[in-house]
Design a protein around this motif. Sequence first.
Motif: not given
Length: 479
Positions: A209-214
Amino acid sequence: MTIPVEHNWDLHLSVKSDRRWFGFNSFAITGIAAAFDFILLIAASAAGHLFYERIVFGGLADPSLYVGIGLLVATIFVLAMFGVHAYRPGEMLSFRRQLVLISALLPAVLLFLLAVVLFLKLDTTVSRGAIITTSVLSMGGLIALRLFWHHHLHRAVARAAFPTRRVLLICPGTMPTEPVVQRAALSGLSVKYTMRIAEADLALASTSDAYEKHGIAEVDEVLVAWSDFANLRALEECLITLRQFCVPVSVMFGGIVGDVVEGFAQTVGERRVFQTHRPPLDVYERGLKRAFDIVFSIAALVVMFPICAVVAVVIKLDSAGPIFFVQSRKGYSGRAFRILKFRSMSVMEDSTDVRQATRNDPRVTRVGSFIRSTSLDELPQFWNVLRGDMSVVGPRPHALVHDDLYGALIAQYASRRHVKPGLTGWAQINGCRGETPTVDRMADRVRHDLWYINNWSLWLDLKIVFLTMVCMVDRSNVY
């Protein structure tokens, strides 16, 4: 340059909005720049002939012969520029390098043309005046084109219009990203989002999810720039998690790991290994380099003999002492030799207490100040080259006491002795000339010397000799 991140990204600077203009595509720039040069050289050849005929004879002759000559010159010149990768966008941004290449390659091509004309006995057909006029027009046109590219490519990079691929940059929390952003821009990459992984933040590195948010879904590529080798666990988790996304991932290392992976790559079994130290030159390479040293040194001594004689007389008249200064240095494989220079100081230091010259050094004589700043004091070293102690191009040798000092402080210092020391070198034409008051300055010189050793070629030696003559105009760092 402002680091592009998600919260300050401006839509009108996006790569998509500029892809409609093919002129800033990195591949298109290479082809367009080469095509412009090709057309310009043919046009300059025809125009030079017509202009010369009009001025000298008052008429207009058939330019077809000179169109053919221009075609030959343009083909050789463009191929030579391709051979040194001069049409890459990053190279086109450096006006100084382009000017040096044009100044070296265009006269060489024209001299080759004149040699062909004389060999084929066409000198009665081809006008030398038209060739000279063509040369002036060609040089002026190529320089004008380089000014155009220099101006517009810098504007393109500043507007983020030049890159062709959008990138998510992942890096450690404390790593400065501006140098990476600038290098990426010159390689056709636009850093759209930046994701920082703090030290030991394994949860962030392993959460998709952290990569999707970025913004990983909105980019064409992921670039991981890593320099925190105490935090390799986070890098490992990051790479494992990135496998879930259908996007190419590249890793760029800094520090010692970056130096290692820049070495020559080869395969041992099923593993890739990197050669960090090139072996000494082979028999053929040593013979080629030695032949160049002998021919160039003899020519230099013959041409410069009147200047050497004048310098010797002036030194003798200016101050008491010998004309030449002799000092022990370490050469190839650490073997000691006696280096020869014109004396430029009132002292003859050759012991355990040798101090580098500094600005306004009282030891430097009046004549010595001039010959040091113009490098005329180095001319006797062509004799060391003929003797085989030195080479025309190579790492500059230092006093024995400085060798011992920096050898203990800089791990790779001794690797400079894998080739013969030189009168000039890659470090000197890259700003590492003159005094080295700090260890960092010497380490920078060593880094350039090792790059030269690992990338040696006869063409590189010729390039360094030419650039040395250009750099000698700048005397600010030599005293």
